[in-house]
Design a protein around this motif. Structure first.
Motif, PDB file in Angstrom:
ATOM      1  N   ALA A  15      34.816  40.095  41.472  1.00  0.00           N
ATOM      2  CA  ALA A  15      33.519  39.416  41.390  1.00  0.00           C
ATOM      3  C   ALA A  15      33.472  38.403  40.251  1.00  0.00           C
ATOM      4  O   ALA A  15      32.433  38.203  39.633  1.00  0.00           O
ATOM      5  CB  ALA A  15      32.399  40.440  41.242  1.00  0.00           C
ATOM      6  N   GLY A  16      34.610  37.743  39.981  1.00  0.00           N
ATOM      7  CA  GLY A  16      34.610  36.643  39.027  1.00  0.00           C
ATOM      8  C   GLY A  16      34.033  35.406  39.696  1.00  0.00           C
ATOM      9  O   GLY A  16      33.439  35.485  40.782  1.00  0.00           O
ATOM     10  N   CYS A  17      34.200  34.254  39.080  1.00  0.00           N
ATOM     11  CA  CYS A  17      33.639  33.006  39.641  1.00  0.00           C
ATOM     12  C   CYS A  17      34.070  32.775  41.086  1.00  0.00           C
ATOM     13  O   CYS A  17      33.237  32.501  41.941  1.00  0.00           O
ATOM     14  CB  CYS A  17      34.070  31.807  38.794  1.00  0.00           C
ATOM     15  N   ALA A  18      35.370  32.871  41.345  1.00  0.00           N
ATOM     16  CA  ALA A  18      35.880  32.571  42.686  1.00  0.00           C
ATOM     17  C   ALA A  18      35.410  33.597  43.708  1.00  0.00           C
ATOM     18  O   ALA A  18      34.922  33.239  44.790  1.00  0.00           O
ATOM     19  CB  ALA A  18      37.404  32.490  42.664  1.00  0.00           C
ATOM     20  N   GLY A  19      35.554  34.883  43.393  1.00  0.00           N
ATOM     21  CA  GLY A  19      35.168  35.924  44.337  1.00  0.00           C
ATOM     22  C   GLY A  19      33.679  35.919  44.628  1.00  0.00           C
ATOM     23  O   GLY A  19      33.255  36.028  45.783  1.00  0.00           O
ATOM     24  N   LEU A  35      31.478  42.881  48.449  1.00  0.00           N
ATOM     25  CA  LEU A  35      32.097  42.385  47.221  1.00  0.00           C
ATOM     26  C   LEU A  35      32.460  43.573  46.328  1.00  0.00           C
ATOM     27  O   LEU A  35      31.598  44.356  45.949  1.00  0.00           O
ATOM     28  CB  LEU A  35      31.127  41.448  46.491  1.00  0.00           C
ATOM     29  N   PHE A  36      33.750  43.714  46.049  1.00  0.00           N
ATOM     30  CA  PHE A  36      34.257  44.832  45.246  1.00  0.00           C
ATOM     31  C   PHE A  36      34.660  44.332  43.869  1.00  0.00           C
ATOM     32  O   PHE A  36      35.303  43.296  43.751  1.00  0.00           O
ATOM     33  CB  PHE A  36      35.497  45.454  45.914  1.00  0.00           C
ATOM     34  N   ASP A  37      34.301  45.113  42.835  1.00  0.00           N
ATOM     35  CA  ASP A  37      34.730  44.755  41.495  1.00  0.00           C
ATOM     36  C   ASP A  37      34.901  46.016  40.656  1.00  0.00           C
ATOM     37  O   ASP A  37      34.136  46.973  40.808  1.00  0.00           O
ATOM     38  CB  ASP A  37      33.718  43.824  40.818  1.00  0.00           C
ATOM     39  N   GLY A  43      30.793  39.988  35.272  1.00  0.00           N
ATOM     40  CA  GLY A  43      31.162  39.164  34.138  1.00  0.00           C
ATOM     41  C   GLY A  43      31.472  39.946  32.878  1.00  0.00           C
ATOM     42  O   GLY A  43      31.763  39.367  31.841  1.00  0.00           O
ATOM     43  N   GLU A  44      31.416  41.263  32.968  1.00  0.00           N
ATOM     44  CA  GLU A  44      31.581  42.121  31.798  1.00  0.00           C
ATOM     45  C   GLU A  44      32.887  41.876  31.047  1.00  0.00           C
ATOM     46  O   GLU A  44      32.932  41.974  29.836  1.00  0.00           O
ATOM     47  CB  GLU A  44      31.519  43.582  32.273  1.00  0.00           C
ATOM     48  N   CYS A  98      30.258  35.226  31.222  1.00  0.00           N
ATOM     49  CA  CYS A  98      29.693  36.529  31.581  1.00  0.00           C
ATOM     50  C   CYS A  98      28.361  36.366  32.317  1.00  0.00           C
ATOM     51  O   CYS A  98      28.149  36.938  33.380  1.00  0.00           O
ATOM     52  CB  CYS A  98      29.503  37.398  30.343  1.00  0.00           C
ATOM     53  N   ARG A  99      27.491  35.569  31.747  1.00  0.00           N
ATOM     54  CA  ARG A  99      26.176  35.354  32.374  1.00  0.00           C
ATOM     55  C   ARG A  99      26.297  34.570  33.671  1.00  0.00           C
ATOM     56  O   ARG A  99      25.565  34.814  34.628  1.00  0.00           O
ATOM     57  CB  ARG A  99      25.233  34.652  31.405  1.00  0.00           C
TER      58      ARG A  99
END
Length: 145
Positions: A15-19, A35-37, A43-44, A98-99
């Motif tokens: 779940a970063g920018c791309a995902g 969506l898996f993270d 952003g943690e 992160c935000r």
């Protein structure tokens, strides 16, 4: 948003920018999206700041409070040569990753994406179209056919 019966669900891992952006656009298009993270909070673990073209800011629906600054001057350095480029309007915006990642995940969820936080994807079985993951010490499996 329209969901079509013949559209297969999609799993996005990370779940970063791309995902998060991929999940957002898929869900907006009516594709059932998961969506898996690994992290509980989007952003943690982003360990950097971010910068993007100013023209993308509105396309990414970035609210004002996420913008840390705007850049209208760039230095180009090649060897000993230094050249300053000044622009009348901002070319880039910089922001806290992160935000921003949390913002993108929120857009994906608002579009209908199902988020699995704290989930470690373990296996994709293409023959059975199943995805296996663990979360909270428990094993889960879902069919994506």
């Amino acid at each position: 948003m329209t969901t079509h019966a013949d559209v297969k669900p999609v799993a996005v891992v990370g779940a970063g920018c791309a995902g998060a952006t991929a999940a957002w656009h898929l869900a907006r298009a009516g594709v059932p999206t998961w969506l898996f993270d690994l992290q509980q909070t989007p952003g943690e673990r982003a360990a950097c700041g971010g910068m993007m073209l100013h023209s993308l800011r509105h396309r990414m629906r970035m609210p004002d409070d996420l913008v840390d600054g705007e850049v209208n001057r760039v230095w180009v350095i090649r060897g000993q040569e230094r050249r300053r480029l000044d622009f009348r309007t901002p070319v880039f915006v910089n922001f806290d990753r992160c935000r921003f990642d949390a913002h993108l995940v929120g857009l994906a969820e608002d579009a209908g994406c199902v988020r699995h936080a704290g989930a470690r994807v373990r296996e994709w079985d293409p023959e059975r179209s199943t995805l296996t993951w663990t979360s909270g010490g428990e094993r889960h499996e879902a069919s994506f056919s």
